[in-house]
Design an enzyme around this catalytic site. Structure first.
Site, PDB file in Angstrom:
ATOM      1  N   LYS A 221      -1.770  -0.120 -10.619  1.00 56.25           N
ATOM      2  CA  LYS A 221      -1.080   0.805  -9.724  1.00 56.25           C
ATOM      3  C   LYS A 221      -0.858   2.099 -10.492  1.00 56.25           C
ATOM      4  O   LYS A 221      -0.229   2.103 -11.553  1.00 56.25           O
ATOM      5  CB  LYS A 221       0.251   0.223  -9.269  1.00 56.25           C
ATOM      6  CG  LYS A 221       1.037   1.189  -8.396  1.00 56.25           C
ATOM      7  CD  LYS A 221       2.208   0.519  -7.752  1.00 56.25           C
ATOM      8  CE  LYS A 221       3.017   1.510  -6.940  1.00 56.25           C
ATOM      9  NZ  LYS A 221       4.180   0.861  -6.333  1.00 56.25           N
ATOM     10  N   LYS A 244       7.248   8.309 -12.076  1.00 53.05           N
ATOM     11  CA  LYS A 244       7.116   6.893 -12.447  1.00 53.05           C
ATOM     12  C   LYS A 244       6.068   6.682 -13.533  1.00 53.05           C
ATOM     13  O   LYS A 244       5.502   5.602 -13.659  1.00 53.05           O
ATOM     14  CB  LYS A 244       6.775   6.086 -11.178  1.00 53.05           C
ATOM     15  CG  LYS A 244       7.834   6.215 -10.072  1.00 53.05           C
ATOM     16  CD  LYS A 244       7.617   5.220  -8.925  1.00 53.05           C
ATOM     17  CE  LYS A 244       8.735   5.351  -7.890  1.00 53.05           C
ATOM     18  NZ  LYS A 244       8.620   4.327  -6.820  1.00 53.05           N
ATOM     19  N   LYS A 275      -4.348   0.357  -6.468  1.00 55.95           N
ATOM     20  CA  LYS A 275      -3.600   1.280  -5.632  1.00 55.95           C
ATOM     21  C   LYS A 275      -3.431   2.607  -6.350  1.00 55.95           C
ATOM     22  O   LYS A 275      -3.027   2.572  -7.521  1.00 55.95           O
ATOM     23  CB  LYS A 275      -2.237   0.634  -5.354  1.00 55.95           C
ATOM     24  CG  LYS A 275      -1.265   1.449  -4.556  1.00 55.95           C
ATOM     25  CD  LYS A 275      -0.034   0.629  -4.404  1.00 55.95           C
ATOM     26  CE  LYS A 275       1.025   1.398  -3.656  1.00 55.95           C
ATOM     27  NZ  LYS A 275       2.280   0.674  -3.656  1.00 55.95           N
ATOM     28  N   SER A 301      -0.391   5.744   1.785  1.00 62.18           N
ATOM     29  CA  SER A 301       0.113   6.665   2.805  1.00 62.18           C
ATOM     30  C   SER A 301      -0.545   8.045   2.756  1.00 62.18           C
ATOM     31  O   SER A 301      -0.891   8.614   3.794  1.00 62.18           O
ATOM     32  CB  SER A 301       1.627   6.800   2.646  1.00 62.18           C
ATOM     33  OG  SER A 301       1.957   7.226   1.327  1.00 62.18           O
TER      34      SER A 301
HETATM   35  N1  LIG Z   1       7.127  -0.123  -5.098  1.00 61.29           N
HETATM   36  C1  LIG Z   1       6.864   1.035  -4.505  1.00 61.29           C
HETATM   37  C2  LIG Z   1       5.728   1.191  -3.579  1.00 61.29           C
HETATM   38  N2  LIG Z   1       5.176   0.202  -2.863  1.00 61.29           N
HETATM   39  C3  LIG Z   1       4.172   0.811  -2.073  1.00 61.29           C
HETATM   40  C4  LIG Z   1       4.132   2.166  -2.367  1.00 61.29           C
HETATM   41  C5  LIG Z   1       3.247   3.222  -1.801  1.00 61.29           C
HETATM   42  C6  LIG Z   1       2.428   2.877  -0.636  1.00 61.29           C
HETATM   43  C7  LIG Z   1       1.885   4.048   0.102  1.00 61.29           C
HETATM   44  O1  LIG Z   1       1.926   5.186  -0.375  1.00 61.29           O
HETATM   45  O2  LIG Z   1       1.390   3.805   1.203  1.00 61.29           O
HETATM   46  C8  LIG Z   1       5.102   2.405  -3.316  1.00 61.29           C
HETATM   47  C9  LIG Z   1       5.377   3.776  -3.761  1.00 61.29           C
HETATM   48  C10 LIG Z   1       5.781   4.092  -5.104  1.00 61.29           C
HETATM   49  O3  LIG Z   1       5.362   3.454  -6.074  1.00 61.29           O
HETATM   50  O4  LIG Z   1       6.529   5.043  -5.229  1.00 61.29           O
END
Ligand SMILES: NCc1[nH]cc(CCC(=O)O)c1CC(=O)O
Ligand SMILES: [Mg+2]
Length: 353
Positions: A221, A244, A275, A301
């Site tokens: 991620k 993050k 991701k 998203s």
């Molecule tokens: N645990 C956080 C989480 N779980 C899914 C997403 C993002 C999913 C998306 O952007 O559709 C995130 C965002 C982040 O890490 O800030």
């Protein structure tokens, strides 16, 4: 004067519309033959996309009989639990195997330690129970991470200097996973990127008798700008302090993803996640090739928002871009895709057979 290699008469000048024999290239292989019409294109197609490839992420909120649009994700709404049940029924009817739940947490329930994550009656748990009761055959995936519940918007606990406390966070994530599994989650999906959390969660699930609860590890991620609209949707945008990058991966790294995945597999991951999706297809490909585990990609998203925004502006054909983007994941080796397009795609596939 003769020009070397020039053709005496270009084919397009032939009044018959036929190619002049003298302009024909002497080719043994003409890959275009296999593309000459729809039946042969279908016949030689290497990859397919079906409803069984889709996981639908949905946003849930408190209340009843209500939906609120997420402004940065046109076409996506937050749903109250009863509406989420309705959509789960619809998804099951469309052949979508699983739904992933993400809560919009009321700001008053957010705290520095994210304790609402452990409330057995929190929004996610209530949604799990309601969907399990009404739609028992759809798979339910829950996100393990503290960001929907923390006042600072981070996925973990912070020390006084604002640094993430990895091991203390893992202890809380274990509890969060148990609460979710007890409420009926089929798949526990840690998306927090703390070290060691997959192993700790696996041990705790087994000890509690949740031997069949799967773990879908967000192994790779990345610290991505493409999560912006999601943070809107779950209401953590306003509160996120800093970024993050001490836990999510550096977008410049690829080999590191292999190491992260290897660790998660050793620790007990059943499935892997990459991701974001489209900008990281090389990672999807490498993880699948290297480990062969079920490997998923999250079309996040921001990826959804880009396609939707361009489509709504008339800048591209949204439906074609949606299908092409999803097929690209299959081509890269993904076993499935988490996508906000899931119900639209499944409807389209059902319509077109
Ligand atoms: N645990 C956080 C989480 N779980 C899914 C997403 C993002 C999913 C998306 O952007 O559709 C995130 C965002 C982040 O890490 O800030
Ligand atoms: Mg890791």
């Amino acid at each position: 004067m003769t020009i070397p290699f020039a053709r005496p008469r270009p084919a397009f000048l032939e009044p018959s519309g036929r190619q002049d024999a003298s302009s024909r290239l002497d080719l043994a292989q003409r890959p275009r033959r296999n593309r000459k019409s729809e039946w042969t294109r279908r016949l030689v197609r290497e990859n397919t996309l079906t409803a069984a490839d889709l996981i639908w992420p949905i946003f849930v909120m408190d209340g009843s009989e209500a939906r609120t649009p997420v402004s940065s994700m046109p076409g996506v709404e937050r749903l109250t639990v009863d509406e989420a049940v309705r959509e789960a029924e619809r998804a099951a009817g469309l052949g979508i195997p699983a739904i992933a739940l993400f809560p919009y947490t009321d700001p008053v329930l957010r705290s520095a330690d994210g304790r609402e994550a452990l409330n057995r009656d929190n929004l996610v748990c209530r949604t799990l129970r309601a969907i399990k009761a009404a739609v028992p055959h759809i798979g339910l995936i829950t996100d393990v991470a503290l960001d929907p519940y923390t006042s600072h918007g981070h996925d973990g606990l912070l020390d006084v200097d604002g640094r993430i406390l990895n091991d203390d966070t893992v202890a809380v994530l274990v509890e969060q996973a148990l609460v979710q599994a007890d409420a009926g989650a089929d798949v526990i999906a840690p998306s927090d990127m703390m070290d060691g959390r997959v192993g700790a969660i696996r041990r705790a699930l087994d000890a509690a008798g949740h031997i069949d609860a799967q773990i879908l590890a967000y192994s790779a991620k990345y610290a991505s700008a493409f999560y912006g609209p999601f943070r809107d949707a779950v209401g953590s945008n306003g509160c996120l302090k800093g970024d993050k990058r001490t836990y999510q991966m550096d977008p410049a790294n690829g080999i590191e993803a292999l190491r992260e995945a290897a660790l998660d597999i050793e620790e007990g991951a059943d499935m892997l996640m990459v991701k974001p999706g489209l900008p990281y297809l090389d990672i999807v490909y490498r993880l699948k090739e290297t480990f062969g585990l079920p490997t998923f990609a999250y079309q996040v998203s921001g990826e959804y928002a880009m396609i939707e925004a361009a489509a709504r502006n008339g800048w591209l054909d949204g439906e074609k871009a949606m299908m092409e983007s999803l097929m690209a994941f299959k081509r890269a080796g993904a076993d499935g895709i988490l996508t906000y397009f899931a119900p639209r795609v499944a409807e389209k596939l059902a319509r077109e057979g």
